[in-house]
Design an enzyme around this catalytic site. Structure first.
Site, mmCIF file in Angstrom:
data_model
loop_
_atom_site.group_PDB
_atom_site.id
_atom_site.type_symbol
_atom_site.label_atom_id
_atom_site.label_comp_id
_atom_site.label_asym_id
_atom_site.label_seq_id
_atom_site.Cartn_x
_atom_site.Cartn_y
_atom_site.Cartn_z
ATOM 1 N N CYS A 101 1.042 -1.086 -0.226
ATOM 2 C CA CYS A 101 0.305 -0.349 -0.513
ATOM 3 C C CYS A 101 0.852 1.518 -0.008
ATOM 4 C CB CYS A 101 -0.735 -0.353 1.207
ATOM 5 S SG CYS A 101 -2.444 1.332 1.221
ATOM 6 N N HIS A 143 -9.375 -3.924 -2.270
ATOM 7 C CA HIS A 143 -8.312 -2.342 -1.097
ATOM 8 C C HIS A 143 -8.894 -1.349 -0.932
ATOM 9 C CE1 HIS A 143 -3.831 -2.255 -0.110
ATOM 10 N NE2 HIS A 143 -3.889 -0.949 -0.365
ATOM 11 N N GLU A 144 -8.935 -1.137 -1.871
ATOM 12 C CA GLU A 144 -9.361 0.446 -2.438
ATOM 13 C C GLU A 144 -10.398 0.726 -1.708
ATOM 14 O OE1 GLU A 144 -7.064 2.489 -3.029
ATOM 15 O OE2 GLU A 144 -5.563 1.594 -3.959
ATOM 16 N N HIS A 147 -10.063 0.756 2.155
ATOM 17 C CA HIS A 147 -9.472 2.945 2.462
ATOM 18 C C HIS A 147 -10.909 3.870 2.905
ATOM 19 C CE1 HIS A 147 -5.575 2.296 2.648
ATOM 20 N NE2 HIS A 147 -5.454 2.214 1.055
#
Length: 177
Positions: A101, A143-144, A147
């Site tokens: 990341c 993954h994003e 966030h």
């Protein structure tokens, strides 16, 4: 030319906060942020970047799979702004793979993710999309998306034994090419 922004790193409270929905996609500030995210992700050798990583609490990210030093086998796709995404469905099949990341420099972790997902999102032009992603692109999306929920990949690693330095990861990657 859009400016390259500083990337927030682990410890910055914005990375642990739930991002706010984008209400006006066509707003100049949102469009400028999209351009800045696009300008920032490529030189950082990233395949995605979320607004919270630029210290902005907006539910949006860039999905930009392409081969990089960090991910040499990544498929190539046109960088896409993903705004107010929702994961509609997830495959039962889980796949573990190494992730890094831009906000957690120097570390990699073995992260389980759904192999395929069905998603809905708005693009930078205000058009609603429904799409399926699988394998590496599905991994980037998840993954994003994390966030936007205040989650970093280290939260999903199942054991501290499944974390390694980025330098060691690169050495092992070269050995397996």
């Amino acid at each position: 030319m859009s400016k390259i922004r500083e990337i927030a790193e682990l410890g910055n409270p914005i990375l642990r906060a739930i991002a706010q929905p984008v209400t006006k996609v066509h707003d100049q500030r949102i469009q400028q942020l999209i351009d800045e995210m696009l300008a920032t992700v490529a030189p950082a050798n990233g395949v995605g970047i979320a607004a919270p990583q630029l210290a902005e609490s907006h539910r949006m990210f860039i999905l930009a799979s392409r081969p990089t030093l960090r991910y040499p086998h990544a498929p190539t796709m046109e960088p896409t702004a993903i705004i107010n995404p929702h994961i509609i469905d997830r495959s039962d099949e889980m796949v573990k793979d190494w992730e890094g990341c831009l906000s957690v420099p120097g570390l990699r972790g073995l992260v389980p993710r759904n192999r395929a997902i069905e998603v809905e999102y708005t693009d930078r032009y205000g058009k609603l999309h429904q799409q399926e992603f699988s394998d590496f692109v599905a991994r980037i999306f998840q993954h994003e998306y994390d966030h936007l929920e205040g989650i970093v990949f280290l939260d999903r690693v199942e054991s501290t034994r499944e974390i390694m330095s980025d330098r060691e990861y690169q050495k092992q990657l070269v050995q397996h090419l």
